[in-house]
Scaffold this motif. Structure first.
Motif, mmCIF file in Angstrom:
data_model
loop_
_atom_site.group_PDB
_atom_site.id
_atom_site.type_symbol
_atom_site.label_atom_id
_atom_site.label_comp_id
_atom_site.label_asym_id
_atom_site.label_seq_id
_atom_site.Cartn_x
_atom_site.Cartn_y
_atom_site.Cartn_z
ATOM 1 N N ALA A 36 0.840 -1.209 0.000
ATOM 2 C CA ALA A 36 0.000 0.000 0.000
ATOM 3 C C ALA A 36 0.874 1.258 0.000
ATOM 4 O O ALA A 36 0.583 2.230 -0.714
ATOM 5 C CB ALA A 36 -0.922 -0.006 1.215
ATOM 6 N N LEU A 37 1.946 1.230 0.773
ATOM 7 C CA LEU A 37 2.872 2.358 0.795
ATOM 8 C C LEU A 37 3.450 2.579 -0.602
ATOM 9 O O LEU A 37 3.459 3.709 -1.114
ATOM 10 C CB LEU A 37 4.000 2.097 1.796
ATOM 11 C CG LEU A 37 5.136 3.110 1.785
ATOM 12 C CD1 LEU A 37 4.661 4.467 2.272
ATOM 13 C CD2 LEU A 37 6.297 2.601 2.614
ATOM 14 N N ARG A 38 3.908 1.502 -1.210
ATOM 15 C CA ARG A 38 4.481 1.593 -2.561
ATOM 16 C C ARG A 38 3.457 2.138 -3.558
ATOM 17 O O ARG A 38 3.774 3.001 -4.384
ATOM 18 C CB ARG A 38 4.967 0.210 -2.987
ATOM 19 C CG ARG A 38 5.604 0.165 -4.350
ATOM 20 C CD ARG A 38 6.191 -1.233 -4.593
ATOM 21 N NE ARG A 38 6.886 -1.291 -5.840
ATOM 22 C CZ ARG A 38 6.489 -2.029 -6.877
ATOM 23 N NH1 ARG A 38 5.432 -2.778 -6.783
ATOM 24 N NH2 ARG A 38 7.181 -2.028 -7.984
ATOM 25 N N ALA A 39 2.232 1.664 -3.467
ATOM 26 C CA ALA A 39 1.186 2.123 -4.383
ATOM 27 C C ALA A 39 0.916 3.619 -4.219
ATOM 28 O O ALA A 39 0.748 4.341 -5.214
ATOM 29 C CB ALA A 39 -0.096 1.323 -4.159
ATOM 30 N N ASN A 40 0.893 4.093 -2.988
ATOM 31 C CA ASN A 40 0.637 5.517 -2.750
ATOM 32 C C ASN A 40 1.802 6.389 -3.201
ATOM 33 O O ASN A 40 1.594 7.454 -3.780
ATOM 34 C CB ASN A 40 0.311 5.763 -1.274
ATOM 35 C CG ASN A 40 -1.142 5.482 -0.987
ATOM 36 O OD1 ASN A 40 -2.001 6.190 -1.467
ATOM 37 N ND2 ASN A 40 -1.402 4.429 -0.236
ATOM 38 N N VAL A 41 3.019 5.951 -2.942
ATOM 39 C CA VAL A 41 4.185 6.704 -3.398
ATOM 40 C C VAL A 41 4.171 6.771 -4.930
ATOM 41 O O VAL A 41 4.377 7.843 -5.524
ATOM 42 C CB VAL A 41 5.496 6.075 -2.872
ATOM 43 C CG1 VAL A 41 6.710 6.659 -3.570
ATOM 44 C CG2 VAL A 41 5.598 6.253 -1.367
ATOM 45 N N ARG A 42 3.910 5.639 -5.561
ATOM 46 C CA ARG A 42 3.862 5.611 -7.024
ATOM 47 C C ARG A 42 2.749 6.506 -7.557
ATOM 48 O O ARG A 42 2.939 7.221 -8.548
ATOM 49 C CB ARG A 42 3.659 4.180 -7.521
ATOM 50 C CG ARG A 42 4.906 3.327 -7.347
ATOM 51 C CD ARG A 42 4.672 1.902 -7.702
ATOM 52 N NE ARG A 42 4.448 1.776 -9.144
ATOM 53 C CZ ARG A 42 4.231 0.633 -9.752
ATOM 54 N NH1 ARG A 42 4.209 -0.492 -9.072
ATOM 55 N NH2 ARG A 42 4.053 0.596 -11.040
ATOM 56 N N GLU A 43 1.591 6.471 -6.917
ATOM 57 C CA GLU A 43 0.467 7.291 -7.372
ATOM 58 C C GLU A 43 0.834 8.773 -7.360
ATOM 59 O O GLU A 43 0.549 9.508 -8.308
ATOM 60 C CB GLU A 43 -0.752 7.054 -6.492
ATOM 61 C CG GLU A 43 -1.978 7.840 -6.927
ATOM 62 C CD GLU A 43 -3.192 7.546 -6.069
ATOM 63 O OE1 GLU A 43 -4.122 8.358 -6.102
ATOM 64 O OE2 GLU A 43 -3.212 6.519 -5.360
ATOM 65 N N ILE A 44 1.498 9.206 -6.314
ATOM 66 C CA ILE A 44 1.865 10.618 -6.223
ATOM 67 C C ILE A 44 2.994 10.947 -7.197
ATOM 68 O O ILE A 44 2.876 11.868 -8.014
ATOM 69 C CB ILE A 44 2.255 10.995 -4.781
ATOM 70 C CG1 ILE A 44 1.006 10.952 -3.888
ATOM 71 C CG2 ILE A 44 2.909 12.379 -4.732
ATOM 72 C CD1 ILE A 44 1.292 11.075 -2.417
ATOM 73 N N VAL B 295 -2.310 16.311 -4.566
ATOM 74 C CA VAL B 295 -0.960 16.443 -4.008
ATOM 75 C C VAL B 295 -0.867 17.734 -3.201
ATOM 76 O O VAL B 295 -0.334 17.760 -2.092
ATOM 77 C CB VAL B 295 0.111 16.405 -5.120
ATOM 78 C CG1 VAL B 295 1.484 16.729 -4.570
ATOM 79 C CG2 VAL B 295 0.099 15.051 -5.807
ATOM 80 N N LEU C 50 -2.621 17.293 0.120
ATOM 81 C CA LEU C 50 -1.796 16.522 1.067
ATOM 82 C C LEU C 50 -0.678 17.381 1.652
ATOM 83 O O LEU C 50 -0.391 17.319 2.845
ATOM 84 C CB LEU C 50 -1.189 15.303 0.377
ATOM 85 C CG LEU C 50 -2.107 14.123 0.139
ATOM 86 C CD1 LEU C 50 -1.417 13.091 -0.757
ATOM 87 C CD2 LEU C 50 -2.544 13.498 1.442
#
Length: 153
Positions: free
Chosen positions: A114-122, A140, A143
């Motif tokens: 989930a962390l990886r997915a959120n970092v990638r999304e941003i 962005v 946030l």
């Protein structure tokens, strides 16, 4: 997540190139280094990685220098970081999907994913053009303006 000096310098150099994309002359590494206060020799290595990664082109000679290889709107911040540092998120140098945990640590894997997915999304969702024009995507920006977003708990 830690952003390395190499990644920070690469993004700043790419933004300097994005800001000059409409100019006729390519930017010399010295000019980028001076404008962004980046050590010149370190920047040369970064620009070489970015050239090999297809993000910049270079030309030698008196009128030489560097340019972005494609429009700034089509290069994400993630593209730059990946070229100079590799995967955006890993655990002990291993990508989360290649990990396994047992017992009470079993739910760490979906947390890392989930962390990886959120970092990638941003980072995949923000282009050099967005940053260079000071127009971050609304999500962005929201946030970033969340109270306490940069404060340590």
């Amino acid at each position: 997540m830690r952003i390395s000096a190499r990644a920070d310098y690469a993004v700043r150099a790419a933004l300097q190139l994005a800001a000059s994309q409409d100019e006729d002359e390519p930017l010399k590494a010295e000019a980028i280094a001076e404008a962004q206060d980046i050590p010149h020799k370190f920047l040369e290595g970064i620009l070489g990685d970015m050239r090999r990664g297809g993000l910049v082109t270079s030309r030698r000679g008196g009128n030489g220098g560097y340019r972005l290889a494609r429009p700034a709107a089509s290069i994400s911040i993630a593209d730059v970081i990946r070229v100079v540092d590799g995967p955006l998120v890993s655990v002990r140098g291993v990508r989360p999907p290649d990990l396994s945990y047992t017992g009470p640590a079993e739910s760490l894997l979906p947390l890392w994913i989930a962390l990886r997915a959120n970092v990638r999304e941003i980072l995949d969702g923000v282009s050099l053009a967005d940053v260079a024009s000071c127009e971050l995507p609304a999500g962005v920006s929201a946030l970033a303006h969340t109270p306490g977003a940069w404060a340590n708990p």
